[in-house]
Design a protein around this motif. Structure first.
Motif, PDB file in Angstrom:
ATOM      1  N   LEU A  83      40.544 161.095  56.059  1.00 45.48           N
ATOM      2  CA  LEU A  83      41.579 160.935  55.168  1.00 45.48           C
ATOM      3  C   LEU A  83      43.131 160.426  56.184  1.00 45.48           C
ATOM      4  O   LEU A  83      43.490 161.317  57.182  1.00 45.48           O
ATOM      5  N   ILE A  84      43.627 159.132  55.238  1.00 48.87           N
ATOM      6  CA  ILE A  84      45.138 159.078  56.057  1.00 48.87           C
ATOM      7  C   ILE A  84      45.985 159.300  54.822  1.00 48.87           C
ATOM      8  O   ILE A  84      45.436 158.553  54.216  1.00 48.87           O
ATOM      9  N   THR A  85      47.240 159.975  55.443  1.00 48.62           N
ATOM     10  CA  THR A  85      47.765 160.929  53.824  1.00 48.62           C
ATOM     11  C   THR A  85      49.190 159.712  54.379  1.00 48.62           C
ATOM     12  O   THR A  85      49.185 160.290  55.569  1.00 48.62           O
ATOM     13  N   VAL A  86      49.142 159.037  53.396  1.00 48.19           N
ATOM     14  CA  VAL A  86      51.184 158.371  53.601  1.00 48.19           C
ATOM     15  C   VAL A  86      52.381 158.901  53.358  1.00 48.19           C
ATOM     16  O   VAL A  86      52.150 159.749  51.837  1.00 48.19           O
ATOM     17  N   VAL A  87      52.402 159.822  54.049  1.00 46.50           N
ATOM     18  CA  VAL A  87      53.499 160.743  52.980  1.00 46.50           C
ATOM     19  C   VAL A  87      54.951 160.476  52.693  1.00 46.50           C
ATOM     20  O   VAL A  87      55.699 160.959  52.155  1.00 46.50           O
ATOM     21  N   ALA A  88      55.557 159.701  53.759  1.00 43.79           N
ATOM     22  CA  ALA A  88      56.560 158.935  53.187  1.00 43.79           C
ATOM     23  C   ALA A  88      56.569 157.444  53.121  1.00 43.79           C
ATOM     24  O   ALA A  88      56.113 156.831  53.998  1.00 43.79           O
ATOM     25  N   PHE A  89      57.283 157.291  52.635  1.00 44.87           N
ATOM     26  CA  PHE A  89      57.820 155.088  53.075  1.00 44.87           C
ATOM     27  C   PHE A  89      59.165 155.219  53.403  1.00 44.87           C
ATOM     28  O   PHE A  89      60.361 155.189  52.019  1.00 44.87           O
ATOM     29  N   ALA A  90      59.659 155.465  54.747  1.00 49.26           N
ATOM     30  CA  ALA A  90      60.899 155.748  54.968  1.00 49.26           C
ATOM     31  C   ALA A  90      61.207 154.517  55.170  1.00 49.26           C
ATOM     32  O   ALA A  90      61.072 153.535  56.464  1.00 49.26           O
ATOM     33  N   HIS A  91      62.738 154.295  55.157  1.00 48.29           N
ATOM     34  CA  HIS A  91      63.515 153.475  55.952  1.00 48.29           C
ATOM     35  C   HIS A  91      64.367 153.309  56.556  1.00 48.29           C
ATOM     36  O   HIS A  91      64.090 154.842  57.213  1.00 48.29           O
ATOM     37  N   HIS A  92      64.207 153.023  57.923  1.00 46.33           N
ATOM     38  CA  HIS A  92      64.809 152.987  59.617  1.00 46.33           C
ATOM     39  C   HIS A  92      66.075 153.871  59.398  1.00 46.33           C
ATOM     40  O   HIS A  92      66.697 154.210  60.420  1.00 46.33           O
ATOM     41  N   SER A  93      66.948 153.746  58.520  1.00 43.06           N
ATOM     42  CA  SER A  93      68.259 154.392  58.404  1.00 43.06           C
ATOM     43  C   SER A  93      67.996 155.809  57.793  1.00 43.06           C
ATOM     44  O   SER A  93      69.364 156.507  58.286  1.00 43.06           O
ATOM     45  N   ARG A  94      67.045 155.898  57.112  1.00 46.98           N
ATOM     46  CA  ARG A  94      67.622 157.006  56.687  1.00 46.98           C
ATOM     47  C   ARG A  94      67.193 158.909  57.761  1.00 46.98           C
ATOM     48  O   ARG A  94      66.693 158.386  58.423  1.00 46.98           O
ATOM     49  N   LYS A  95      67.156 159.562  57.783  1.00 49.85           N
ATOM     50  CA  LYS A  95      67.300 160.715  58.079  1.00 49.85           C
ATOM     51  C   LYS A  95      66.115 161.127  58.654  1.00 49.85           C
ATOM     52  O   LYS A  95      64.777 161.241  57.878  1.00 49.85           O
ATOM     53  N   PRO A  96      65.623 161.039  59.816  1.00 49.50           N
ATOM     54  CA  PRO A  96      64.810 161.177  60.525  1.00 49.50           C
ATOM     55  C   PRO A  96      63.683 162.425  59.901  1.00 49.50           C
ATOM     56  O   PRO A  96      64.553 163.357  60.038  1.00 49.50           O
ATOM     57  N   GLY A  97      62.858 163.072  59.471  1.00 49.78           N
ATOM     58  CA  GLY A  97      61.998 163.894  59.145  1.00 49.78           C
ATOM     59  C   GLY A  97      62.384 164.316  57.814  1.00 49.78           C
ATOM     60  O   GLY A  97      62.206 165.717  57.211  1.00 49.78           O
ATOM     61  N   TYR A  98      63.272 163.782  56.921  1.00 51.42           N
ATOM     62  CA  TYR A  98      63.198 163.996  55.378  1.00 51.42           C
ATOM     63  C   TYR A  98      62.423 164.520  54.947  1.00 51.42           C
ATOM     64  O   TYR A  98      62.537 165.136  54.357  1.00 51.42           O
ATOM     65  N   TRP A  99      60.837 163.951  54.833  1.00 46.81           N
ATOM     66  CA  TRP A  99      59.854 164.066  54.031  1.00 46.81           C
ATOM     67  C   TRP A  99      59.093 165.643  55.225  1.00 46.81           C
ATOM     68  O   TRP A  99      57.918 165.564  53.907  1.00 46.81           O
ATOM     69  N   ARG A 100      59.265 165.685  55.673  1.00 45.17           N
ATOM     70  CA  ARG A 100      58.419 167.345  56.637  1.00 45.17           C
ATOM     71  C   ARG A 100      58.383 168.260  55.432  1.00 45.17           C
ATOM     72  O   ARG A 100      56.784 169.223  55.512  1.00 45.17           O
TER      73      ARG A 100
END
Length: 105
Positions: A83-100
């Motif tokens: 399984l591949i889980t998409v945990v975030a659809f992250a804009h490149h200017s958003r704080k890295p790892g906000y989705w942890r």
């Protein structure tokens, strides 16, 4: 063999919000963003998708990114053999790892 791709509710919400913003900026652009996302999920299900390793704490979680070509977004994924889980659809200017906190169990 294609892998199953699961998109979390949080990633779906991020996509919908971004598409709405793009649609207001230029009619039709939001739909193009959604199309790009859908194409990216197809690419993810194929063998050996072009993933970029995450850095920092995200790398320790096994996260990788699939960068969209036309838009400044990445699909942040956690994968195992089935399984591949998409945990975030992250804009490149958003704080890295906000989705942890979304890491699948």
């Amino acid at each position: 063999m294609n892998l199953q791709v699961k998109v979390t509710a949080e990633a779906t919400t991020e996509l919908i919000e971004a598409a709405a913003w793009y649609e207001l900026a230029a009619p039709g652009l939001g739909a193009q963003l959604i199309d790009s996302f859908e194409q990216a999920t197809i690419i993810l299900s194929e063998q050996n998708p072009p993933l970029v390793p995450a850095t920092g704490e995200a790398a320790k979680l096994g996260a990788k990114r699939l960068i969209l070509q036309r838009f400044p977004f990445s699909l942040v994924i956690i994968a195992n053999d089935e399984l591949i889980t998409v945990v975030a659809f992250a804009h490149h200017s958003r704080k890295p790892g906000y989705w942890r906190e979304r890491h699948p169990t």
